[in-house]
Design a protein around this motif. Structure first.
Motif, PDB file in Angstrom:
ATOM      1  N   ARG A  31       0.855  -1.194   0.000  1.00  0.00           N
ATOM      2  CA  ARG A  31       0.000   0.000   0.000  1.00  0.00           C
ATOM      3  C   ARG A  31       0.890   1.242   0.000  1.00  0.00           C
ATOM      4  N   GLY A 113      -3.787  -2.084   9.314  1.00  0.00           N
ATOM      5  CA  GLY A 113      -3.488  -0.872   8.563  1.00  0.00           C
ATOM      6  C   GLY A 113      -2.702  -1.128   7.298  1.00  0.00           C
ATOM      7  N   GLY A 115      -3.850  -2.642   4.693  1.00  0.00           N
ATOM      8  CA  GLY A 115      -4.725  -2.592   3.516  1.00  0.00           C
ATOM      9  C   GLY A 115      -5.488  -3.876   3.243  1.00  0.00           C
ATOM     10  N   LYS A 116      -5.684  -4.689   4.243  1.00  0.00           N
ATOM     11  CA  LYS A 116      -6.429  -5.951   4.048  1.00  0.00           C
ATOM     12  C   LYS A 116      -7.886  -5.657   3.701  1.00  0.00           C
ATOM     13  N   THR A 117      -8.502  -4.814   4.541  1.00  0.00           N
ATOM     14  CA  THR A 117      -9.920  -4.509   4.315  1.00  0.00           C
ATOM     15  C   THR A 117     -10.080  -3.704   3.033  1.00  0.00           C
ATOM     16  N   TYR A 118      -9.117  -2.824   2.789  1.00  0.00           N
ATOM     17  CA  TYR A 118      -9.157  -2.047   1.547  1.00  0.00           C
ATOM     18  C   TYR A 118      -9.127  -2.995   0.343  1.00  0.00           C
TER      19      TYR A 118
HETATM   20  P1  ADP Z   1      -6.318  -3.262   7.525  1.00  0.00           P
HETATM   21  O1  ADP Z   1      -7.616  -3.812   7.142  1.00  0.00           O
HETATM   22  O2  ADP Z   1      -5.193  -4.113   7.052  1.00  0.00           O
HETATM   23  O3  ADP Z   1      -6.174  -2.962   8.941  1.00  0.00           O
HETATM   24  P2  ADP Z   1      -7.191  -1.086   5.951  1.00  0.00           P
HETATM   25  O4  ADP Z   1      -7.605  -1.772   4.723  1.00  0.00           O
HETATM   26  O5  ADP Z   1      -8.263  -0.681   6.883  1.00  0.00           O
HETATM   27  O6  ADP Z   1      -6.104  -1.906   6.734  1.00  0.00           O
HETATM   28  O7  ADP Z   1      -6.323   0.143   5.465  1.00  0.00           O
HETATM   29  C1  ADP Z   1      -5.974   1.168   6.296  1.00  0.00           C
HETATM   30  C2  ADP Z   1      -6.053   2.486   5.536  1.00  0.00           C
HETATM   31  O8  ADP Z   1      -5.185   2.465   4.454  1.00  0.00           O
HETATM   32  C3  ADP Z   1      -7.429   2.704   4.946  1.00  0.00           C
HETATM   33  O9  ADP Z   1      -7.791   4.025   5.165  1.00  0.00           O
HETATM   34  C4  ADP Z   1      -7.251   2.465   3.483  1.00  0.00           C
HETATM   35  O10 ADP Z   1      -8.074   3.320   2.724  1.00  0.00           O
HETATM   36  C5  ADP Z   1      -5.800   2.770   3.243  1.00  0.00           C
HETATM   37  N1  ADP Z   1      -5.241   1.936   2.235  1.00  0.00           N
HETATM   38  C6  ADP Z   1      -4.889   0.669   2.400  1.00  0.00           C
HETATM   39  N2  ADP Z   1      -4.369   0.159   1.276  1.00  0.00           N
HETATM   40  C7  ADP Z   1      -4.432   1.139   0.360  1.00  0.00           C
HETATM   41  C8  ADP Z   1      -4.084   1.235  -1.017  1.00  0.00           C
HETATM   42  N3  ADP Z   1      -3.546   0.201  -1.686  1.00  0.00           N
HETATM   43  N4  ADP Z   1      -4.280   2.372  -1.652  1.00  0.00           N
HETATM   44  C9  ADP Z   1      -4.803   3.402  -1.019  1.00  0.00           C
HETATM   45  N5  ADP Z   1      -5.152   3.382   0.262  1.00  0.00           N
HETATM   46  C10 ADP Z   1      -4.998   2.290   0.977  1.00  0.00           C
END
Ligand code: ADP
Ligand code: MG
Length: 885
Positions: A31, A113, A115-118
């Motif tokens: 990410r 953080g 980007g898993k959920t993203y």
């Molecule tokens: P996790 O689920 O791993 O804890 P999230 O998916 O919630 O992490 O991501 C954390 C933040 O990072 C979110 O606000 C998300 O929008 C941002 N983010 C993660 N991956 C990316 C990406 N590839 N591009 C843009 N933003 C990202």
């Protein structure tokens, strides 16, 4: 209602021997950094490799000593990767598999953080893998979906097929219950709609959907928190005032040994929007629970399962085949795992600490399971995989134990703070890539002809078109009705103004009667026409039935043909495979043949060269043979000459002996005459007598210095004759015949010489100078010099040199006159180093020259010496010696 007994949510492997396996596909997504000034510790160095750099702070802590480590994946997605790119590479193949009846598991792994959920869910405008997968599924199967409630989940992880009527009744029941219509406006606008997530241009679709099947999609959504499973789609009312902790679910094993969440809600969805709505409902519930129960969402695993049920259409392509064995269920699990970071990093306290520990425990179990699996697969061990130690691994046990496609996206946040956790994530990813999962097999073909749905649709369209052509629409046309009414006699005016009017009513009655008649006529006509039509319809109906039966027959025949074709196709495939194997074998054989031919050529070459060498050697041998033959001939000629010469010498010698004997006889005669004639012999004879002693002395000396055998006994000699004869017998193993009687033959001479030659030394050793020889009357003259002593006696100057053989004999005695050596032909050759000439002078035969035979050397010497004592005949004896260098 039928039960599908063959639901195969992850099918358990039947452990066939030649099971095909694929490794777990592990992808990496990096990410972007949160801020531009943040330190980055992950670098993408190729499309499949990343490199981790230790952050500066860490380097300082470790005294500047740090490592740069590289990790490889199936593919690495950099910070600029879009959601659609990721979907096409990772999730689309899984969706294709799902549509073709195969199971899949896709999970995201990484620290909180990262980007898993993203990646899984995405954000508005940036829809993740989940909404895209749903979209692709409905884009593909949309028009082929079964009516709602035709497929109905039972509570044992199976699927039931309901009849159309049952399904319709259930639909009506549900519609009645949903009194409040669900419209978009009734939902909270805070929830994103599917339309917000994905750009319609990015829509995907599978091109290989089986159109002769009916499909149904069921979704479920669960959360695993603290090793408890919660159903996120359950409709239990949530008490906002006194919130009860939600009821957790348990895992069960179905009749096919697949794991499932008992009592979990499965919602049948008919569109992407509906499915996404259901997902969002679960999301919302999750969020509320987390808030109410003070939970941290990053500590829970969420599992969204898409189950696709498919069953083939019947032969007519009209209804679903009512065969439970033909129902196929496949599922794709989309898992958003909890953050993989360690407990202390989150500074969790109290109950949170326990939760965090548990969550890590379940990820630890996942890690252990992977390790054991890998070890079992790589080392052939059979260690028990601890799936049951956590709910996550237990639920997905059959993906690893049975069959399915497993893919993992490792999410990485390149920031320096996450470096150490990222290292652990990388190690897990590296190990997971080495685990292999059995490849899902193709589902069996139902055996009905393909294209049933299309044919049925075309048939229906054609039928309605023809009906329209023949009778037009069956509903009465209002225009036609009006025309019909207008064609009837018009009604007269019925207004009665005058009570005495007796014309109006009868006129009306008349018209009405006329109308009645017309109507009756028309009714009759209509009935007639209706009957005709009816009969025609019946006729048509029977024709249709006949046609349908024929069609059905044809279809079943077609089905059979299809089966045959399929069989032949499999046979063809088998044969193709076989031919490929054979081709391969031929290839190998050709190569082997080439090798052998090469060998043959080289061997032939070698053979030729050896033959050439042999020829050369043969020629060489022949040349040698010729040379040897030449040499042999030369040698033979030489020896023949030599033998001849020796024979001559022997003859001479014999003649000499004869002559000596004659002389002796004469002397004897003279003595006899003297004694007979008185004692007064001739005084002239006297002076010769005194020579005897000196000759005898010489002879004695010669005997002493020469190792040659003693002279043979002489006839008419001294009283010692007897002894000497004995000695001679000892000396000479091959005594010649009496010299006085005859000459020896040439052959006997040669053989005598040949036999004597090798034994001479022995005879010499046996021949000491015996005292008897001192008494001999011989008086050889000899030289006092050492040479003379060694080489023999000096004879009278006139005496001719003895033959070469004799010289050789003398040489043997002295060891210096010649050398005997072995010739190449196997014989012997003599090389002379000295030549000695023996001369003997006899008063009676002054000019006679003699040669001595080599074999008779010593004897000859004696014989010659023996001549010396002859009185009145020899005045002096000696030999001349010439030396050749
Ligand atoms: P996790 O689920 O791993 O804890 P999230 O998916 O919630 O992490 O991501 C954390 C933040 O990072 C979110 O606000 C998300 O929008 C941002 N983010 C993660 N991956 C990316 C990406 N590839 N591009 C843009 N933003 C990202
Ligand atoms: Mg998350």
């Amino acid at each position: 209602m039928q039960r599908a007994g063959k639901g195969k949510t992850p099918r358990r492997a039947k452990k066939p021997s030649n099971i095909e396996k694929d490794p777990v596909g592990v992808y990496c997504r990096i990410r972007p950094l949160g801020g531009e000034d943040e330190e980055c510790c992950v670098e993408m160095i190729s499309s499949s490799t990343i490199q981790l750099h230790a952050p500066d702070g860490l380097k300082a802590n470790r005294n500047g000593e740090y490592k740069e480590t590289q990790y490889s994946f199936k593919k690495v997605f950099g910070i600029k990767t879009t959601q659609i790119e990721l979907f096409k590479d990772v999730a689309k193949p899984l969706m294709e598999d799902l549509i073709h009846g195969k199971n899949g598991l896709l999970f995201t792994y990484g620290v909180t953080g990262s980007g898993k959920t993203y990646t899984m869910t995405g954000s508005p405008g940036e829809g993740g893998l989940l909404p895209r997968s749903l979209d692709m599924l409905f884009n593909s199967i949309g028009p082929f979906q079964a009516k709602r409630f035709v497929f109905k989940p039972d509570d044992k992880n199976g699927i039931e097929i309901q009849s159309q009527v049952d399904a319709l009744l259930e639909r009506q029941k549900r519609d009645n219950q949903q009194s409040v219509p669900k419209t978009p406006s009734s939902r909270q606008r805070a929830d994103p709609e599917f339309a917000d997530m994905i750009n319609p241009e990015e829509a995907c679709k599978s091109e290989t959907v089986d159109e002769d099947c009916c499909y149904s999609v069921l979704v479920s959504y669960i959360e695993i928190y603290n090793n408890y499973i919660y159903d996120l789609l359950e409709d239990a009312p949530f008490d906002l005032i006194r919130p009860k902790p939600p009821q957790s679910k348990i895992l069960r094993e179905d009749q096919n040994h697949n794991m499932y969440v008992a009592g979990c809600t499965e919602v049948e969805v008919k569109s992407t929007e509906e499915a996404f709505e259901v997902f969002w409902k679960g999301q919302k519930k999750r969020r509320i629970a987390n808030t109410q129960l003070n939970r941290e969402s990053s500590r829970s695993h969420s599992v969204f399962t898409v189950k696709l049920v498919q069953a083939p259409l019947d032969a007519d392509g009209d209804y679903i085949l009512q065969d439970k064995n033909q129902v196929n269920v496949s599922q794709l699990c989309l898992v958003d795992l909890a953050g993989s970071e360690r407990t202390n990093r989150t500074r969790a306290e109290g109950s949170r600490l326990r939760e965090a520990g548990n969550i890590n425990q379940s990820l630890m179990t996942l890690r252990t399971c992977m390790e054991v699996l890998r070890e079992n697969q790589m080392c052939g061990t059979n260690r028990m995989v601890p799936y049951r130690d956590s709910k996550v691994t237990h639920l997905f046990k059959n993906y690893f134990d049975g069959e399915g496609k497993v893919r993992m996206i490792v999410c990485v946040n390149p920031k320096a703070d996450d470096y150490e956790e990222t290292l652990l994530v990388m190690r897990f990813a590296e190990m997971t890539q080495e685990v292999e999962v059995a490849r899902p097999v193709d589902r069996p073909i139902c055996g009905l002809a393909a294209g049933r749905r299309q044919r049925n649709q075309a048939f229906k369209e054609e039928l309605s078109r023809r009906l329209e052509e023949r009778g037009g629409p069956s509903n009465g046309d209002p225009g036609l009705m009006n025309q019909l009414i207008e064609s009837l006699p018009p009604l007269p005016s019925c207004e009665l103004s005058d009570p005495s009017d007796d014309q109006t009513l009868p006129r009306l009655i008349e018209v009405l009667e006329r109308r009645h008649r017309i109507r009756q006529m028309m009714t009759e006509q209509f009935n007639q026409t209706a009957n005709t039509i009816k009969s025609k319809l019946q006729q048509f109906d029977s024709q249709l039935t006949a046609k349908e039966t024929a069609l059905y027959d044809q279809q079943s025949k077609l089905g059979e043909k299809d089966k045959v074709i399929n069989n032949q196709r499999t046979e063809l495939e088998r044969l193709e495979k076989k031919s490929k194997t054979l081709e391969y074998k031929i290839d190998i054989l050709q190569k082997t043949t080439e090798m052998y031919e090469q060998d043959k050529r080289s061997l032939q070459h070698e053979l030729e060269s050896r033959e050439q060498r042999l020829q050369k050697e043969l020629a060489e041998k022949r040349r040698l043979e010729q040379r040897m033959q030449g040499m042999v001939t030369d040698t033979r000629a030489k020896w023949e000459k030599e033998c001849e010469r020796r024979v001559n010498a022997k003859q001479l010698e014999m003649q000499n002996k004869l002559w000596v004997k004659d002389e002796k006889l004469k002397q004897l005669k003279a003595i006899v005459t003297e004694s007979g004639g008185g004692l007064g012999s001739s005084p002239t004879e006297q002076p010769r007598k005194p020579e005897r002693p000196s000759r005898e002395r010489d002879r004695h000396n010669a005997q002493k210095r020469s190792a040659s055998p003693p002279p043979p006994s002489d006839l008419g000699q001294t009283p010692l004759r007897q002894n000497r004869a004995t000695v001679r017998a000892v000396q000479d193993p091959f005594p010649t015949s009496t010299p006085s009687s005859s000459f020896p033959s040439v052959a006997s001479c040669i053989s005598d010489w040949e036999h004597r030659f090798p034994t001479d030394s022995g005879s010499q050793s046996r021949e000491p100078g015996t005292p008897q020889f001192g008494n001999r009357t011989l008086t050889p003259c000899h030289s006092a010099s050492s040479v003379g002593r060694r080489r023999g006696q000096r004879w009278a100057p006139e005496t001719e040199a003895p033959a070469a053989a004799f010289v050789s004999e003398l040489d043997k005695e002295a060891g210096t006159r010649g050398n005997v050596f072995k010739t190449r032909g196997g014989g012997q050759a003599v090389q002379f180093t000295d030549i000695e000439t023996l001369k003997q002078e006899c008063p009676t035969a002054p000019s006679r020259k003699r040669r001595s035979g080599s074999g008779e050397g010593p004897t000859q010497t004696d014989n010659i010496e023996n001549r010396a004592p002859v009185p009145n005949t020899s005045s002096s004896h000696g030999y001349q010696k010439r030396r050749r260098p």
